[in-house]
Scaffold this active site. Structure first.
Site, PDB file in Angstrom:
ATOM      1  N   GLU A   1      -4.020  -9.947   3.563  1.00 56.12           N
ATOM      2  CA  GLU A   1      -4.727  -9.718   4.826  1.00 56.12           C
ATOM      3  C   GLU A   1      -5.900 -10.666   5.053  1.00 56.12           C
ATOM      4  O   GLU A   1      -6.203 -11.040   6.187  1.00 56.12           O
ATOM      5  CB  GLU A   1      -5.215  -8.260   4.895  1.00 56.12           C
ATOM      6  CG  GLU A   1      -4.121  -7.235   5.122  1.00 56.12           C
ATOM      7  CD  GLU A   1      -3.474  -6.743   3.831  1.00 56.12           C
ATOM      8  OE1 GLU A   1      -2.800  -5.706   3.865  1.00 56.12           O
ATOM      9  OE2 GLU A   1      -3.646  -7.410   2.789  1.00 56.12           O
TER      10      GLU A   1
ATOM     11  N   GLU B   1       0.827  -1.208   0.000  1.00 54.55           N
ATOM     12  CA  GLU B   1       0.000   0.000   0.000  1.00 54.55           C
ATOM     13  C   GLU B   1       0.861   1.258   0.000  1.00 54.55           C
ATOM     14  O   GLU B   1       0.526   2.246  -0.655  1.00 54.55           O
ATOM     15  CB  GLU B   1      -0.942  -0.031   1.204  1.00 54.55           C
ATOM     16  CG  GLU B   1      -2.036  -1.083   1.036  1.00 54.55           C
ATOM     17  CD  GLU B   1      -2.886  -1.272   2.272  1.00 54.55           C
ATOM     18  OE1 GLU B   1      -4.115  -1.248   2.161  1.00 54.55           O
ATOM     19  OE2 GLU B   1      -2.304  -1.465   3.366  1.00 54.55           O
TER      20      GLU B   1
END
Length: 264
Positions: free
Chosen positions: A133, A113
């Site tokens: 995740e 990210e």
């Protein structure tokens, strides 16, 4: 100062930020706070025209968050922790100069990210990319659900996020996740060369052009980050987040409850 604090080196008008929390350079709450403060200071420094972010060593750029942060937290506390990452992501995205991720190894979760928040991504041949995740009962909370699809399209974003797929540098280039693959050990030097090229541009033309390119991207990052924080916190109002994090830390497969009704 802790050895885990990111290191900053100045090369001409470029600041090189090196993540250095061995072995995988994961983010803790204190590292995220320090990194946000460092990036804010670099933004305020008129001598800095470009930023390169990389990882120490030759194996990891950044493997994401330290999951110990999420042990035993409630939804509100989880959302508050995501604000620490959001501060870093927002500063990288809004940095007035050129930002380049020199990806020198595994680039996962919050590490990817951060790379997505940069203007340009250079990936070394052995690098691996992913947003895993979901395997631990969480979701990307640093803009991943917002920025990845803009970068690589919805289909590949769903493969990485919903299927937990990781991709190598060749695939990352093919789908547009990185702009250039380079041999091992060369990402930093290539990034510095690009930063030097950008430094030859008219400052006013550079600023205007970057603003126009950002404006052309559909969606608002701040709104997307807020939505992610809410959704991330909601995961802690149930068993999945706690079970997923515990399973990862205990080095076992998670035991999901598949009998619960799906959200509508």
């Amino acid at each position: 100062m802790s050895e885990a604090v990111p290191r900053i080196e100045y090369i001409g008008r470029t600041a090189v930020v090196t993540l250095d929390n061995p072995p995988a350079h994961v983010f803790t709450a204190s590292i995220l706070r320090e990194l946000a403060a460092q990036l804010n200071a670099l933004e305020a420094d008129p001598a800095v025209a470009a930023l390169v972010i990389t990882g120490a060593g030759d194996r990891f750029f950044c493997a994401g968050d330290d999951l110990n942060m999420y042990v035993g937290v409630n939804p509100a506390e989880a959302r508050e922790l995501t604000r620490l990452l959001a501060a870093v992501i927002t500063r990288l995205h809004d940095f007035s100069g050129l930002t380049i991720a020199a990806i020198n190894g595994w680039c996962l979760g919050a590490g990817l990210e951060c790379a997505l928040a940069c203007d340009i991504r250079i990936g070394e041949a052995h690098a691996q990319f992913g947003l895993p995740e979901g395997r631990v009962g969480l979701l990307p909370c640093g803009g991943g659900t917002q920025t990845l699809a803009r970068q690589v399209g919805a289909g590949w974003a769903k493969r990485l996020i919903l299927c937990g797929e990781t991709v190598d540098a060749d695939t990352a280039l093919r789908i547009g996740l990185i702009e250039e693959p380079v041999p091992a050990g060369q990402a930093r030097d290539v990034a510095l060369a690009l930063a030097e090229q950008a430094g030859r541009q008219s400052p006013r033309a550079f600023a205007a052009s970057k603003a126009l390119i950002h404006a052309n991207h559909a969606g608002d990052l701040e709104t997307g980050l807020a939505r992610e924080r809410e959704a991330f916190g909601d995961l802690f109002d149930g068993s999945d987040a706690g079970e997923g994090v515990a399973a990862f830390l205990e080095k076992r497969e998670p035991r999901w409850d598949h009998n619960r009704s799906r959200s509508t």
